[in-house]
Write an enzyme that holds these catalytic residues in place. Sequence first.
Site, PDB file in Angstrom:
ATOM      1  N   GLY A  56       0.836  -1.083  -0.049  1.00 29.06           N
ATOM      2  CA  GLY A  56       0.162  -0.075   0.034  1.00 29.06           C
ATOM      3  C   GLY A  56       0.997   1.202  -0.037  1.00 29.06           C
ATOM      4  N   ALA A  67      15.955  10.355  -0.106  1.00 27.65           N
ATOM      5  CA  ALA A  67      16.885  10.144   0.824  1.00 27.65           C
ATOM      6  C   ALA A  67      17.900   8.922   0.378  1.00 27.65           C
ATOM      7  CB  ALA A  67      16.496   9.807   2.131  1.00 27.65           C
ATOM      8  N   VAL A  69      18.188   7.864  -2.901  1.00 23.24           N
ATOM      9  CA  VAL A  69      19.028   8.101  -3.984  1.00 23.24           C
ATOM     10  C   VAL A  69      20.363   9.264  -3.600  1.00 23.24           C
ATOM     11  CG1 VAL A  69      18.655   9.363  -6.186  1.00 23.24           C
ATOM     12  CG2 VAL A  69      17.028   7.708  -5.490  1.00 23.24           C
ATOM     13  N   ARG A  70      19.789  10.218  -3.047  1.00 23.58           N
ATOM     14  CA  ARG A  70      20.807  11.245  -2.697  1.00 23.58           C
ATOM     15  C   ARG A  70      21.822  10.796  -1.860  1.00 23.58           C
ATOM     16  NH1 ARG A  70      17.549  16.805  -3.537  1.00 23.58           N
ATOM     17  NH2 ARG A  70      17.292  16.485  -5.617  1.00 23.58           N
ATOM     18  N   ARG A 117       1.022  -4.767  -5.505  1.00 19.71           N
ATOM     19  CA  ARG A 117       0.913  -6.034  -4.836  1.00 19.71           C
ATOM     20  C   ARG A 117       1.531  -7.015  -6.143  1.00 19.71           C
ATOM     21  NH1 ARG A 117      -0.865  -4.344   0.191  1.00 19.71           N
ATOM     22  NH2 ARG A 117      -2.246  -2.705   0.099  1.00 19.71           N
ATOM     23  N   ASP A 148       4.748  -5.016   6.202  1.00 18.49           N
ATOM     24  CA  ASP A 148       5.297  -6.502   6.504  1.00 18.49           C
ATOM     25  C   ASP A 148       5.371  -7.405   5.247  1.00 18.49           C
ATOM     26  OD1 ASP A 148       2.669  -6.545   6.652  1.00 18.49           O
ATOM     27  OD2 ASP A 148       2.839  -8.017   8.327  1.00 18.49           O
ATOM     28  N   THR A 171       4.215   2.380   5.830  1.00 18.77           N
ATOM     29  CA  THR A 171       2.810   1.935   5.759  1.00 18.77           C
ATOM     30  C   THR A 171       1.995   2.783   6.701  1.00 18.77           C
ATOM     31  OG1 THR A 171       1.182   0.047   6.637  1.00 18.77           O
ATOM     32  CG2 THR A 171       3.501   0.139   7.485  1.00 18.77           C
ATOM     33  N   ILE A 172       0.835   3.116   6.387  1.00 18.54           N
ATOM     34  CA  ILE A 172       0.035   4.009   7.384  1.00 18.54           C
ATOM     35  C   ILE A 172      -0.411   3.317   8.380  1.00 18.54           C
ATOM     36  CG2 ILE A 172      -0.658   5.687   5.121  1.00 18.54           C
ATOM     37  CD1 ILE A 172      -3.582   3.931   5.562  1.00 18.54           C
ATOM     38  N   ASP A 173      -0.317   2.117   8.507  1.00 14.96           N
ATOM     39  CA  ASP A 173      -0.739   1.315   9.726  1.00 14.96           C
ATOM     40  C   ASP A 173      -0.413   1.281  10.966  1.00 14.96           C
ATOM     41  OD1 ASP A 173      -3.166   0.670   8.267  1.00 14.96           O
ATOM     42  OD2 ASP A 173      -2.341  -1.395   7.324  1.00 14.96           O
ATOM     43  N   ASP A 175       1.908  -0.916  11.869  1.00 12.20           N
ATOM     44  CA  ASP A 175       1.649  -2.354  12.409  1.00 12.20           C
ATOM     45  C   ASP A 175       3.308  -3.082  12.345  1.00 12.20           C
ATOM     46  OD1 ASP A 175       1.781  -2.577   9.750  1.00 12.20           O
ATOM     47  OD2 ASP A 175      -0.033  -3.933   9.685  1.00 12.20           O
ATOM     48  N   MET A 215      -9.110   3.815   8.177  1.00 11.67           N
ATOM     49  CA  MET A 215      -8.478   2.546   7.757  1.00 11.67           C
ATOM     50  C   MET A 215      -7.576   1.720   8.826  1.00 11.67           C
ATOM     51  SD  MET A 215      -6.887   3.534   4.075  1.00 11.67           S
ATOM     52  CE  MET A 215      -7.800   3.301   2.497  1.00 11.67           C
ATOM     53  N   GLY A 216      -7.452   0.535   8.437  1.00 15.37           N
ATOM     54  CA  GLY A 216      -6.939  -0.321   9.475  1.00 15.37           C
ATOM     55  C   GLY A 216      -7.479  -1.902   9.495  1.00 15.37           C
ATOM     56  N   ARG A 217      -6.858  -2.533   8.685  1.00 15.73           N
ATOM     57  CA  ARG A 217      -7.509  -3.866   8.451  1.00 15.73           C
ATOM     58  C   ARG A 217      -7.387  -4.829   9.669  1.00 15.73           C
ATOM     59  NH1 ARG A 217      -6.029  -5.506   2.483  1.00 15.73           N
ATOM     60  NH2 ARG A 217      -4.299  -4.296   3.580  1.00 15.73           N
ATOM     61  N   GLY A 231     -11.659  13.105  20.504  1.00 15.06           N
ATOM     62  CA  GLY A 231     -12.538  13.105  21.723  1.00 15.06           C
ATOM     63  C   GLY A 231     -13.632  12.212  21.392  1.00 15.06           C
ATOM     64  N   ARG A 292     -25.645   8.335  11.963  1.00 15.63           N
ATOM     65  CA  ARG A 292     -25.189   8.404  10.700  1.00 15.63           C
ATOM     66  C   ARG A 292     -23.705   7.866  10.528  1.00 15.63           C
ATOM     67  NH1 ARG A 292     -29.479  10.247   9.945  1.00 15.63           N
ATOM     68  NH2 ARG A 292     -30.033  11.994   8.769  1.00 15.63           N
TER      69      ARG A 292
HETATM   70  P1  ATP Z   1       0.714  -3.015   3.575  1.00 20.93           P
HETATM   71  O1  ATP Z   1       1.045  -2.942   5.020  1.00 20.93           O
HETATM   72  O2  ATP Z   1       0.486  -1.555   3.089  1.00 20.93           O
HETATM   73  O3  ATP Z   1      -0.508  -3.743   2.980  1.00 20.93           O
HETATM   74  P2  ATP Z   1       2.701  -4.842   2.814  1.00 20.93           P
HETATM   75  O4  ATP Z   1       3.927  -4.624   2.249  1.00 20.93           O
HETATM   76  O5  ATP Z   1       2.460  -5.447   3.758  1.00 20.93           O
HETATM   77  O6  ATP Z   1       1.957  -3.185   2.477  1.00 20.93           O
HETATM   78  P3  ATP Z   1       1.520  -6.719   0.958  1.00 20.93           P
HETATM   79  O7  ATP Z   1       0.566  -6.967  -0.179  1.00 20.93           O
HETATM   80  O8  ATP Z   1       1.186  -7.746   2.161  1.00 20.93           O
HETATM   81  O9  ATP Z   1       1.703  -5.423   1.316  1.00 20.93           O
HETATM   82  O10 ATP Z   1       2.881  -7.222   0.307  1.00 20.93           O
HETATM   83  C1  ATP Z   1       3.311  -6.646  -1.119  1.00 20.93           C
HETATM   84  C2  ATP Z   1       4.116  -7.640  -1.752  1.00 20.93           C
HETATM   85  O11 ATP Z   1       4.976  -8.391  -1.254  1.00 20.93           O
HETATM   86  C3  ATP Z   1       3.012  -8.695  -2.392  1.00 20.93           C
HETATM   87  O12 ATP Z   1       2.281  -8.357  -3.366  1.00 20.93           O
HETATM   88  C4  ATP Z   1       4.201  -9.671  -2.735  1.00 20.93           C
HETATM   89  O13 ATP Z   1       4.633  -9.350  -3.960  1.00 20.93           O
HETATM   90  C5  ATP Z   1       5.394  -9.608  -1.730  1.00 20.93           C
HETATM   91  N1  ATP Z   1       4.815 -10.646  -0.763  1.00 20.93           N
HETATM   92  C6  ATP Z   1       4.391 -10.468   0.398  1.00 20.93           C
HETATM   93  N2  ATP Z   1       4.427 -11.787   1.035  1.00 20.93           N
HETATM   94  C7  ATP Z   1       5.316 -12.598   0.310  1.00 20.93           C
HETATM   95  C8  ATP Z   1       5.799 -13.761   0.453  1.00 20.93           C
HETATM   96  N3  ATP Z   1       5.519 -14.504   1.488  1.00 20.93           N
HETATM   97  N4  ATP Z   1       6.580 -14.387  -0.477  1.00 20.93           N
HETATM   98  C9  ATP Z   1       7.115 -13.513  -1.528  1.00 20.93           C
HETATM   99  N5  ATP Z   1       6.646 -12.353  -1.647  1.00 20.93           N
HETATM  100  C10 ATP Z   1       5.755 -12.039  -0.979  1.00 20.93           C
END
Ligand code: ATP
Length: 368
Positions: A56, A67, A69-70, A117, A148, A171-173, A175, A215-217, A231, A292
Amino acid sequence: MQGLSNCKNGVKCLFSYLVFVRHPFTTEAQFVKADIKADKMATKKVTKIGVLTSGGDAPGMNAAIRAVVRTAIYHGIEVYGIVRGYNGMVEGDIFKMDSKSVANIIQRGGTILKTARSAAFFEPEGRQKAYENLKKFGINGLVIIGGDGSFKGAQKFSNEFDIPCIGIPGTIDKDIAGSDFTIGFDTAVNTAVEAIDKIRDTADAHDRLFVVEVMGRDAGYIALHSGIATGAENILIPETKTDIEELIASLTEKEKRKKLVNLVVVAEGDELGGANEIGAIMKKRLPNADIRICILGHIQRGGAPSCLDRLIASRMGFHAVECLMEGRINVMVGIVNNKVHYTPLDNAVKAKQKISQDWFKIVKILAS
Ligand code: ATP
């Protein structure tokens, strides 16, 4: 360092105090790296780095790319941008970057490298193709800005092939274990706060009860922080079990004593569902309330990154290149207690941050 007592000008004095003494990013401690010993060190010198954003998008990713690149160019290392996350590696969508490629991007949301992804990268054949493409360009080190999932992919890739991978938590989460901050969280939570403040105005005007979904799955940090900052009476997050009876009882009690503004903030991944599901239960159980629903959605991902996100992105990007130069492999660059902190990608993947119960006490007491 300017002390409070030495100031002649009150305003300037307070400013100096806040900036040089209180602000967590301007103390000397920030440049002390946590003493994490790497298990293994790379033996080959990194001369060409590939950088990608994956998963994401998060505001501040551009500042991190800049950062990386430079810093690399400063040290005489070539840098290659990899487009659309791991897809760009698999498909060979890779281009050489220079200092100008990252001009005028520090203030922009999204990511100039695009993100995706990648289904292909889950497969061994996809990763083999990715490796061959990196070899074509002579890339012998990678910086991955993502969450992650992206680190899991990086870990797998570097176990299979001889390419050190350094992760930057984007990541915005918020986590990911091993960092007090992730790039994008601060901006996202401030966007949510701004929006919820506006909802509060209209809720107040009509004596309405709003269920706001943020957001926050899997992680409730955006809900928790934005809920406390605005609040909210109740905050529902995936990390804790939602007691619907307790929620209804607290809202009924507030309704009885005519407490006017009611805001319930729910993370999209709460186990009882998002705002639609929670709102439906509340409408049934509180027939007299004017309820609402508002789902904030993707506005939380966009917009100019906050100062905090630009700072941490710059700092992490800088240290990611240093990591590669020092021969570290497969670590994530984080910030813990205001120090740059390296966590093996393995641990950044598995562990999640724990949410302190104190937060819930604070919500309960302050919203009473
Ligand atoms: P966000 O926290 O925003 O969801 P993220 O990095 O956790 O970001 P994911 O969709 O979980 O997002 O992973 C990004 C990409 O990393 C996946 O689309 C895939 O290409 C690769 N990836 C994730 N897990 C694996 C894995 N177990 N093996 C190989 N590639 C992976």
